[in-house]
Scaffold this motif. Structure first.
Motif, short mmCIF file in Angstrom:
data_model
loop_
_atom_site.label_atom_id
_atom_site.label_comp_id
_atom_site.label_asym_id
_atom_site.label_seq_id
_atom_site.Cartn_x
_atom_site.Cartn_y
_atom_site.Cartn_z
N ALA A 609 0.86 -1.18 0.00
CA ALA A 609 0.00 0.00 0.00
C ALA A 609 0.89 1.23 0.00
O ALA A 609 1.97 1.21 0.59
CB ALA A 609 -0.92 0.00 1.22
N GLY A 610 0.44 2.28 -0.67
CA GLY A 610 1.28 3.47 -0.70
C GLY A 610 0.62 4.61 -1.43
O GLY A 610 -0.53 4.51 -1.87
N LYS A 611 1.39 5.69 -1.57
CA LYS A 611 0.87 6.86 -2.28
C LYS A 611 2.03 7.61 -2.91
O LYS A 611 3.09 7.77 -2.31
CB LYS A 611 0.12 7.79 -1.32
CG LYS A 611 -0.53 8.97 -2.01
CD LYS A 611 -1.66 8.52 -2.94
CE LYS A 611 -2.24 9.70 -3.75
NZ LYS A 611 -1.36 10.07 -4.89
N THR A 612 1.77 8.04 -4.14
CA THR A 612 2.73 8.88 -4.87
C THR A 612 2.49 10.34 -4.53
O THR A 612 1.43 10.73 -4.04
CB THR A 612 2.56 8.68 -6.38
OG1 THR A 612 1.20 8.98 -6.73
CG2 THR A 612 2.88 7.26 -6.78
N GLY A 613 3.48 11.15 -4.82
CA GLY A 613 3.34 12.59 -4.64
C GLY A 613 4.30 13.34 -5.54
O GLY A 613 5.48 12.98 -5.61
N THR A 614 3.77 14.33 -6.26
CA THR A 614 4.61 15.15 -7.12
C THR A 614 4.15 16.59 -6.96
O THR A 614 2.96 16.88 -7.08
CB THR A 614 4.49 14.74 -8.59
OG1 THR A 614 4.61 13.32 -8.69
CG2 THR A 614 5.57 15.40 -9.43
N THR A 615 5.06 17.48 -6.70
CA THR A 615 4.68 18.86 -6.43
C THR A 615 4.76 19.71 -7.69
O THR A 615 5.12 19.24 -8.76
CB THR A 615 5.57 19.48 -5.34
OG1 THR A 615 6.92 19.47 -5.80
CG2 THR A 615 5.48 18.69 -4.05
N ASN A 616 4.41 20.96 -7.55
CA ASN A 616 4.34 21.89 -8.67
C ASN A 616 5.63 21.89 -9.48
O ASN A 616 6.72 22.03 -8.92
CB ASN A 616 4.04 23.30 -8.16
CG ASN A 616 3.72 24.25 -9.27
OD1 ASN A 616 3.02 23.89 -10.21
ND2 ASN A 616 4.23 25.46 -9.16
N SER A 617 5.51 21.71 -10.79
CA SER A 617 6.65 21.68 -11.71
C SER A 617 7.61 20.54 -11.39
O SER A 617 8.77 20.59 -11.77
CB SER A 617 7.41 23.01 -11.69
OG SER A 617 6.55 24.07 -12.08
N ALA A 618 7.12 19.54 -10.68
CA ALA A 618 7.93 18.36 -10.35
C ALA A 618 9.20 18.73 -9.60
O ALA A 618 10.26 18.14 -9.83
CB ALA A 618 8.26 17.57 -11.62
N ARG A 619 9.09 19.67 -8.68
CA ARG A 619 10.26 20.01 -7.87
C ARG A 619 10.55 18.94 -6.82
O ARG A 619 11.68 18.82 -6.36
CB ARG A 619 10.06 21.38 -7.22
CG ARG A 619 10.16 22.53 -8.20
CD ARG A 619 10.02 23.87 -7.49
NE ARG A 619 10.34 24.98 -8.39
CZ ARG A 619 9.46 25.55 -9.21
NH1 ARG A 619 8.20 25.12 -9.22
NH2 ARG A 619 9.82 26.53 -10.00
N ASP A 620 9.51 18.22 -6.42
CA ASP A 620 9.66 17.14 -5.46
C ASP A 620 8.85 15.95 -5.94
O ASP A 620 7.71 16.11 -6.41
CB ASP A 620 9.15 17.55 -4.07
CG ASP A 620 9.85 18.77 -3.53
OD1 ASP A 620 10.95 18.62 -2.98
OD2 ASP A 620 9.30 19.88 -3.69
N ALA A 621 9.44 14.78 -5.82
CA ALA A 621 8.74 13.55 -6.20
C ALA A 621 8.85 12.56 -5.04
O ALA A 621 9.95 12.31 -4.53
CB ALA A 621 9.33 12.95 -7.47
N TRP A 622 7.70 12.00 -4.62
CA TRP A 622 7.65 11.14 -3.44
C TRP A 622 7.00 9.80 -3.77
O TRP A 622 6.13 9.72 -4.63
CB TRP A 622 6.78 11.78 -2.34
CG TRP A 622 7.17 13.14 -1.86
CD1 TRP A 622 7.05 14.31 -2.54
CD2 TRP A 622 7.66 13.47 -0.57
NE1 TRP A 622 7.45 15.37 -1.76
CE2 TRP A 622 7.83 14.88 -0.54
CE3 TRP A 622 7.96 12.74 0.57
CZ2 TRP A 622 8.29 15.55 0.59
CZ3 TRP A 622 8.42 13.41 1.71
CH2 TRP A 622 8.60 14.80 1.70
N PHE A 623 7.41 8.79 -3.06
CA PHE A 623 6.60 7.59 -2.92
C PHE A 623 6.82 7.07 -1.51
O PHE A 623 7.96 6.79 -1.10
CB PHE A 623 6.94 6.49 -3.92
CG PHE A 623 5.99 5.32 -3.80
CD1 PHE A 623 4.76 5.34 -4.45
CD2 PHE A 623 6.27 4.24 -2.96
CE1 PHE A 623 3.84 4.30 -4.29
CE2 PHE A 623 5.36 3.20 -2.81
CZ PHE A 623 4.15 3.23 -3.48
N ILE A 624 5.71 6.94 -0.79
CA ILE A 624 5.76 6.38 0.56
C ILE A 624 4.78 5.22 0.59
O ILE A 624 3.62 5.36 0.18
CB ILE A 624 5.38 7.43 1.63
CG1 ILE A 624 6.24 8.68 1.47
CG2 ILE A 624 5.56 6.84 3.03
CD1 ILE A 624 5.84 9.82 2.38
#
Length: 724
Positions: A609-624
């Motif tokens: 189980a998890g969730k992706t995350g990408t911020t404005n203009s792809a300045r930060d990319a996450w997966f937890i």
């Protein structure tokens, strides 16, 4: 007067030259001949000059012996002064201003050191004979024959320095071991933190080579030779010398580099330790093993020259050079160790004067898995020369941190830790807390939420209209569908309906202590947080809805004591959402990986189980995300906040997560996630796979790529090489 008897001559006194006359055979005396050459009397000028030079000579001699006597008295006076000030040898063996911190992993093995390590007092009688011979052969071959200073050695060093184009006191010093001990003792001046900016500055001044300092060394060295035995002086040297990697003394260095006592080192190991004396940081084997081995090879030759090694022993030692212990070679967990040092009480960690043992939650195998994953991804899927950074945190469900990579300088310590210190926008990785709030209020995983155009009036900013990445809207969707597709308008609508203040409260109670945004963009991850905070918050979801405090310290005790001063057994705190809400949310996040934006994180035969995350203009990319056993968080971005190119949370961060967890789960039995069974719960039907991805509206969350998902399906989940 009567005549003498017939035939006798009258008795008369002989004339002065009669003897000469008789010797000449003549009856008459002859006057003695005088030499025709007359002795020349010295002239008045020559006589005066001779007397002058004799007077000068006598004066020079008188001044010389009196000056020598005066210098001897002065030297004796200073020597006696230092002699009277010298303490017992036992007081000089451990002169550290700071203590040490030794860190043990979850299995009780040493993995990191901090502070100034001191392994305990040693003497020439207790160390390995190889070590004694290596030090004497390297530093002072005439140690047992001189009285503290070696004029021949000093003169030879000065000649070498000038021959090599340096000043006479620059470079080689020609110091005896006794003089080196004088420097280590700073000529009897103790370290005073009120007078020096740091201990390093104090030691730099002590090592400064000047004529005045050299002159001071002489009586101090003489005093030590007078006060102490040769073995005493060597004992001070063995225990006080700095040998790199934070070690003081040969016992600490032997433990640090080889994992054995100084009494057990063999010839190659002894040579490597002795080679550190000239430049401990430069020749430290943990910094450059090959260079340390080359230096040790030179020392072995010196030992053979002094006949401490036979030819066969020399050949054997050179054929089997010293190597590092497993702990020293791996040198892993630097970011984790620095985090522990910052979290513990300063008087027993950063500023300790004691020797402290810390038992931690660190797992070397998991750390290696995270480091190997970063190496693999950045080697094979990232453009060469990229300055993009990445961080990883792995923890158990109760918050016990098992591994931490704070940046691509994987083995660095004392560096910027992006896992704990970087505060970055979380993007869609924040959305689970919106859905957690709704579920705790009674919403169901299959309840409907409208995904349609939405405009909100933000005081002071005007109208704000979030959009989905695809630019499309999907009407009424279930909460599960909205989360798995990372629909922005649905998340904002839900946040506004349940109350964004309540969303902020839930997120805060789960452990996100950062200043959370007050506006509606809160739902899209406008707030900043650290990777450690976010991973800990996800751990709260995994363990059934109770908050978690990430922790790494299990036990703290002083070296030599069996009773811990402090300890911790878990990080679970108060409940935030109900167990049922947590189980529904875990199912929804499982669908993110099975059918949504996080498919690249899928593990074979292991529920994720998890969730992706990408911020404005792809300045930060996450997966937890998490399995039933462990939570792992991944962040990627640039330190200067530049946009990433071709990277979203569902891309390389999810790939990093998968590679890390594949290695961790490889030898562990798979366990099911603690989630609901949607059929048993009476679901409204199977979730739709919406043709969208996490995206940002015109304001925040964004840049997830539908094209990447299509490529993943076409190429069997394999993405081509990224330019990041």
């Amino acid at each position: 007067m009567s005549k003498p008897p017939s035939g006798r001559r009258p008795l008369v006194a002989p004339r002065r030259n009669s003897a000469s006359a008789s010797r000449s055979g003549s009856g008459a005396a002859r006057p003695a001949r005088r030499s025709s050459k007359k002795k020349k009397k010295p002239s008045g000028n020559h006589s005066l000059l001779g007397r002058f030079f004799r007077w000068i000579g006598r004066m020079v001699f008188a001044v010389a012996w009196r000056g020598a006597l005066l210098l001897a008295l002065i030297l004796f006076g200073f020597t006696f002064y230092y002699y009277s000030k010298l303490p017992p040898v036992s007081d000089l063996l451990d002169a550290r201003a700071r203590g040490s911190v030794t860190m043990l992993d979850r299995y009780g093995e040493v993995f990191a050191w901090r502070g100034e390590q001191f392994g305990g007092a040693i003497t020439p009688d207790t160390v390995s004979p190889h070590l004694l011979h290596a030090v004497v052969a390297t530093e002072d071959r005439r140690f047992y024959n001189h009285f503290g200073v070696s004029p021949r050695g000093i003169l030879g060093a000065m000649i070498i320095n000038m021959r090599e184009g340096r000043g006479p006191l620059q470079g080689h010093g020609g110091s005896t071991i006794t003089q080196q001990v004088a420097k280590l003792m700073c000529l009897g001046t103790p370290y005073d933190p009120e007078l020096w900016d740091s201990e390093a500055a104090y030691e730099a001044d002590c090592r400064e080579t000047t004529i005045a300092r050299k002159l001071q060394e002489v009586p101090f060295a003489l005093a030590m030779e007078w006060r102490y035995s040769k073995d005493d002086i060597l004992s001070i040297y063995f225990n006080r010398a700095y040998l790199g990697a934070g070690t003081r003394g040969f016992e600490a260095a032997a433990q640090r580099y080889f994992g054995i006592s100084a009494a057990e080192v063999n010839a190659p190991q002894a040579a490597m330790l002795a080679g550190l004396l000239v430049a401990p940081s430069y020749f430290a084997p943990t910094r450059n093993l090959e260079r340390a081995q080359e230096r040790a090879n030179v020392i072995l030759g010196l030992m053979a020259r002094e006949e401490y090694l036979t030819a066969s022993e020399l050949s054997a030692a050179r054929a089997n050079p010293a190597t590092l212990s497993d702990a020293a070679r791996d040198n892993m967990g630097g970011y984790f160790a620095d985090w522990i040092m910052s979290e513990g009480p300063s008087f027993l960690t950063r500023d300790t004067t004691e020797d402290v043992i810390l038992r931690t939650t660190f797992d070397p195998a998991m750390q290696r898995a995270a480091e190997d994953a970063i190496n693999d991804v950045f080697t094979n899927q990232v453009r060469e020369g990229s300055e993009a950074q990445a961080a990883i945190v792995v923890m158990s469900a109760d918050g016990a941190v098992r591994a931490m990579v704070g940046g691509r300088d994987l083995r660095g310590a004392g560096l910027f830790n992006r896992a704990t210190q970087a505060q970055r926008q979380t993007g869609s990785a924040f959305k689970p807390f919106v859905y957690a709030t709704a579920l705790d209020l009674g919403w169901r995983f299959d309840d409907l939420i409208l995904d349609a155009p939405l405009t909100l009036n933000i005081p002071g900013s005007g109208a704000w209209s979030p959009e989905n990445y695809s630019g499309e809207f999907y009407g009424e969707v279930t909460l599960t569908e909205a989360l798995q597709a990372s629909l922005n308008t649905a998340a904002v609508r839900l946040s506004e309906q349940v109350g964004r203040d309540l969303v902020r409260q839930v997120a805060s109670e789960f452990g996100i202590d950062s200043d959370l945004a007050a506006g509606p963009a809160l739902a899209l991850g406008a707030s900043e947080s650290s990777l450690l905070e976010m991973s800990g918050a996800y751990a709260g979801i995994l363990n059934g809805g109770s908050a978690v405090t990430p922790y790494g310290l299990l036990e703290l005790r002083l070296m030599g004591d069996d009773t811990p001063l402090m300890g911790q057994t878990g990080g679970i705190r108060e409940r935030v959402i109900t167990d049922n809400a947590a189980r529904q949310l875990i199912y929804m996040m499982n669908q993110v990986v099975e059918n949504g934006t996080g498919q690249r994180a899928n593990l074979a035969d292991v529920e994720v189980a998890g969730k992706t995350g990408t911020t404005n203009s792809a300045r930060d990319a996450w997966f937890i995300g998490f399995t039933s056993d462990y939570v792992a968080g991944v962040w990627m971005g640039y330190d200067d906040n530049r946009p990433l190119t071709g990277v979203t949370g569902g891309g390389l961060p999810a790939e990093l997560w998968r590679q890390t967890m594949e290695r961790i789960q490889a030898n562990q039995p798979a366990s099911p996630l603690p989630m609901i069974d949607p059929i048993a719960e009476g679901s409204r039907g199977p979730n739709r796979v919406l043709s969208t991805n996490e995206g940002t509206g015109q304001v925040l969350d964004g840049a997830a790529d539908l094209a990447e998902q299509i490529l993943m399906q076409v190429l069997g989940g394999l993405l081509g090489r990224s330019d990041q």
